[in-house]
Design a protein around this motif. Structure first.
Motif, PDB file in Angstrom:
ATOM      1  N   GLU A  83     -28.562  46.830   1.114  1.00  0.00           N
ATOM      2  CA  GLU A  83     -29.740  47.680   0.975  1.00  0.00           C
ATOM      3  C   GLU A  83     -30.997  46.948   1.403  1.00  0.00           C
ATOM      4  O   GLU A  83     -31.109  45.745   1.236  1.00  0.00           O
ATOM      5  N   GLY A  84     -31.924  47.720   1.924  1.00  0.00           N
ATOM      6  CA  GLY A  84     -33.257  47.261   2.272  1.00  0.00           C
ATOM      7  C   GLY A  84     -34.092  48.515   2.349  1.00  0.00           C
ATOM      8  O   GLY A  84     -33.952  49.407   1.517  1.00  0.00           O
ATOM      9  N   ASP A  85     -34.924  48.630   3.381  1.00  0.00           N
ATOM     10  CA  ASP A  85     -35.641  49.887   3.611  1.00  0.00           C
ATOM     11  C   ASP A  85     -34.635  51.008   3.844  1.00  0.00           C
ATOM     12  O   ASP A  85     -34.880  52.160   3.513  1.00  0.00           O
ATOM     13  N   GLN A  86     -33.512  50.652   4.477  1.00  0.00           N
ATOM     14  CA  GLN A  86     -32.379  51.544   4.707  1.00  0.00           C
ATOM     15  C   GLN A  86     -31.122  50.766   4.345  1.00  0.00           C
ATOM     16  O   GLN A  86     -31.165  49.567   4.104  1.00  0.00           O
ATOM     17  N   TYR A  87     -29.989  51.466   4.339  1.00  0.00           N
ATOM     18  CA  TYR A  87     -28.713  50.774   4.194  1.00  0.00           C
ATOM     19  C   TYR A  87     -28.350  50.171   5.544  1.00  0.00           C
ATOM     20  O   TYR A  87     -28.579  50.773   6.591  1.00  0.00           O
ATOM     21  N   ARG A  88     -27.769  48.986   5.523  1.00  0.00           N
ATOM     22  CA  ARG A  88     -27.238  48.357   6.729  1.00  0.00           C
ATOM     23  C   ARG A  88     -25.733  48.243   6.524  1.00  0.00           C
ATOM     24  O   ARG A  88     -25.279  47.648   5.532  1.00  0.00           O
ATOM     25  N   VAL A  89     -24.980  48.835   7.423  1.00  0.00           N
ATOM     26  CA  VAL A  89     -23.523  48.854   7.323  1.00  0.00           C
ATOM     27  C   VAL A  89     -22.955  47.995   8.445  1.00  0.00           C
ATOM     28  O   VAL A  89     -23.314  48.180   9.612  1.00  0.00           O
ATOM     29  N   SER A  90     -22.094  47.060   8.088  1.00  0.00           N
ATOM     30  CA  SER A  90     -21.423  46.264   9.117  1.00  0.00           C
ATOM     31  C   SER A  90     -19.916  46.322   8.880  1.00  0.00           C
ATOM     32  O   SER A  90     -19.448  46.278   7.742  1.00  0.00           O
ATOM     33  N   ILE A  91     -19.203  46.450   9.983  1.00  0.00           N
ATOM     34  CA  ILE A  91     -17.742  46.525   9.949  1.00  0.00           C
ATOM     35  C   ILE A  91     -17.194  45.399  10.810  1.00  0.00           C
ATOM     36  O   ILE A  91     -17.449  45.351  12.016  1.00  0.00           O
ATOM     37  N   GLU A  92     -16.479  44.479  10.160  1.00  0.00           N
ATOM     38  CA  GLU A  92     -15.788  43.424  10.891  1.00  0.00           C
ATOM     39  C   GLU A  92     -14.345  43.897  11.085  1.00  0.00           C
ATOM     40  O   GLU A  92     -13.643  44.140  10.105  1.00  0.00           O
ATOM     41  N   PRO A  93     -13.917  44.032  12.326  1.00  0.00           N
ATOM     42  CA  PRO A  93     -12.583  44.582  12.552  1.00  0.00           C
ATOM     43  C   PRO A  93     -11.478  43.526  12.581  1.00  0.00           C
ATOM     44  O   PRO A  93     -11.701  42.392  12.984  1.00  0.00           O
ATOM     45  N   CYS A  94     -10.298  43.913  12.117  1.00  0.00           N
ATOM     46  CA  CYS A  94      -9.075  43.175  12.435  1.00  0.00           C
ATOM     47  C   CYS A  94      -8.639  43.626  13.829  1.00  0.00           C
ATOM     48  O   CYS A  94      -8.214  42.840  14.663  1.00  0.00           O
ATOM     49  N   TYR A  95      -8.781  44.947  14.026  1.00  0.00           N
ATOM     50  CA  TYR A  95      -8.428  45.567  15.294  1.00  0.00           C
ATOM     51  C   TYR A  95      -9.256  46.836  15.454  1.00  0.00           C
ATOM     52  O   TYR A  95      -9.413  47.606  14.508  1.00  0.00           O
ATOM     53  N   GLY A  96      -9.797  47.059  16.632  1.00  0.00           N
ATOM     54  CA  GLY A  96     -10.458  48.320  16.933  1.00  0.00           C
ATOM     55  C   GLY A  96     -11.914  48.369  16.522  1.00  0.00           C
ATOM     56  O   GLY A  96     -12.674  47.444  16.775  1.00  0.00           O
ATOM     57  N   LEU A  97     -12.296  49.468  15.860  1.00  0.00           N
ATOM     58  CA  LEU A  97     -13.683  49.785  15.550  1.00  0.00           C
ATOM     59  C   LEU A  97     -14.379  48.666  14.777  1.00  0.00           C
ATOM     60  O   LEU A  97     -13.871  48.181  13.777  1.00  0.00           O
ATOM     61  N   GLY A  98     -15.560  48.279  15.260  1.00  0.00           N
ATOM     62  CA  GLY A  98     -16.363  47.268  14.588  1.00  0.00           C
ATOM     63  C   GLY A  98     -17.801  47.377  15.038  1.00  0.00           C
ATOM     64  O   GLY A  98     -18.119  48.071  16.001  1.00  0.00           O
ATOM     65  N   GLY A  99     -18.688  46.704  14.341  1.00  0.00           N
ATOM     66  CA  GLY A  99     -20.096  46.702  14.690  1.00  0.00           C
ATOM     67  C   GLY A  99     -20.951  47.006  13.480  1.00  0.00           C
ATOM     68  O   GLY A  99     -20.549  46.756  12.340  1.00  0.00           O
ATOM     69  N   SER A 100     -22.143  47.569  13.737  1.00  0.00           N
ATOM     70  CA  SER A 100     -23.064  47.827  12.643  1.00  0.00           C
ATOM     71  C   SER A 100     -23.967  49.016  12.956  1.00  0.00           C
ATOM     72  O   SER A 100     -24.063  49.447  14.101  1.00  0.00           O
ATOM     73  N   PHE A 101     -24.626  49.505  11.903  1.00  0.00           N
ATOM     74  CA  PHE A 101     -25.618  50.566  12.033  1.00  0.00           C
ATOM     75  C   PHE A 101     -26.451  50.607  10.766  1.00  0.00           C
ATOM     76  O   PHE A 101     -26.111  49.984   9.762  1.00  0.00           O
ATOM     77  N   LYS A 102     -27.547  51.337  10.829  1.00  0.00           N
ATOM     78  CA  LYS A 102     -28.379  51.594   9.658  1.00  0.00           C
ATOM     79  C   LYS A 102     -28.253  53.068   9.303  1.00  0.00           C
ATOM     80  O   LYS A 102     -27.953  53.894  10.164  1.00  0.00           O
ATOM     81  N   CYS A 103     -28.492  53.399   8.018  1.00  0.00           N
ATOM     82  CA  CYS A 103     -28.461  54.789   7.595  1.00  0.00           C
ATOM     83  C   CYS A 103     -29.342  54.968   6.368  1.00  0.00           C
ATOM     84  O   CYS A 103     -29.704  53.990   5.702  1.00  0.00           O
ATOM     85  N   THR A 104     -29.671  56.216   6.064  1.00  0.00           N
ATOM     86  CA  THR A 104     -30.533  56.501   4.913  1.00  0.00           C
ATOM     87  C   THR A 104     -29.748  56.936   3.676  1.00  0.00           C
ATOM     88  O   THR A 104     -30.284  56.914   2.585  1.00  0.00           O
ATOM     89  N   SER A 105     -28.481  57.322   3.853  1.00  0.00           N
ATOM     90  CA  SER A 105     -27.690  57.805   2.732  1.00  0.00           C
ATOM     91  C   SER A 105     -26.234  57.416   2.878  1.00  0.00           C
ATOM     92  O   SER A 105     -25.690  57.421   3.996  1.00  0.00           O
ATOM     93  N   VAL A 106     -25.594  57.100   1.750  1.00  0.00           N
ATOM     94  CA  VAL A 106     -24.165  56.764   1.717  1.00  0.00           C
ATOM     95  C   VAL A 106     -23.508  57.575   0.610  1.00  0.00           C
ATOM     96  O   VAL A 106     -24.012  57.637  -0.505  1.00  0.00           O
ATOM     97  N   VAL A 107     -22.379  58.209   0.944  1.00  0.00           N
ATOM     98  CA  VAL A 107     -21.564  58.918  -0.034  1.00  0.00           C
ATOM     99  C   VAL A 107     -20.149  58.368   0.077  1.00  0.00           C
ATOM    100  O   VAL A 107     -19.613  58.241   1.187  1.00  0.00           O
ATOM    101  N   ALA A 108     -19.563  58.006  -1.056  1.00  0.00           N
ATOM    102  CA  ALA A 108     -18.185  57.494  -1.062  1.00  0.00           C
ATOM    103  C   ALA A 108     -17.373  58.279  -2.082  1.00  0.00           C
ATOM    104  O   ALA A 108     -17.791  58.450  -3.227  1.00  0.00           O
ATOM    105  N   GLU A 109     -16.214  58.769  -1.656  1.00  0.00           N
ATOM    106  CA  GLU A 109     -15.285  59.498  -2.526  1.00  0.00           C
ATOM    107  C   GLU A 109     -13.914  58.893  -2.347  1.00  0.00           C
ATOM    108  O   GLU A 109     -13.608  58.336  -1.291  1.00  0.00           O
TER     109      GLU A 109
END
Length: 113
Positions: A83-109
């Motif tokens: 968290e900061g001004d926005q959420y910062r999401v980073s994904i470290e991949p074993c394989y495939g999709l990876g990288g980062s982005f910022k967002c204003t909202s997170v929902v987890a179910e």
């Protein structure tokens, strides 16, 4: 259990697993990237506790998207949300999709698989 200040989006996942995981070795079974939102469906297994669940993550207000191309069979090594001004999401991949982005909202179910 490690005690820390739990964020609102973490409640359901922490209630199910007993903690907020790094999602190590989680398969990304569904990925959707719209103009300003990203949705991930992860199959996560805690082998120590023998608990398996499907976790649905929805990020809205996405900016600075630097994710790589999604590949079927993508597996996460670590997913981190800070968290900061926005959420910062980073994904470290074993394989495939990876990288980062910022967002204003997170929902987890979570759903028991």
């Amino acid at each position: 259990m490690h005690k820390y200040m739990m964020k609102g989006y973490q409640n359901e996942v922490v209630s199910f697993f007993g903690y907020w995981p790094e999602f190590c070795d989680s398969s990304i079974t569904n990925y959707k990237n719209d103009e300003d939102s990203i949705q991930l469906t992860l199959d996560y297994i805690d082998s120590d506790k023998k608990v398996k669940g499907t976790v649905f993550l929805r990020f809205t207000g996405v900016s600075e998207n630097e994710l790589s191309i999604y590949e079927s069979g993508s597996v996460i090594d670590k997913l981190q949300i800070t968290e900061g001004d926005q959420y910062r999401v980073s994904i470290e991949p074993c394989y495939g999709l990876g990288g980062s982005f910022k967002c204003t909202s997170v929902v987890a179910e979570v759903a028991n698989a």
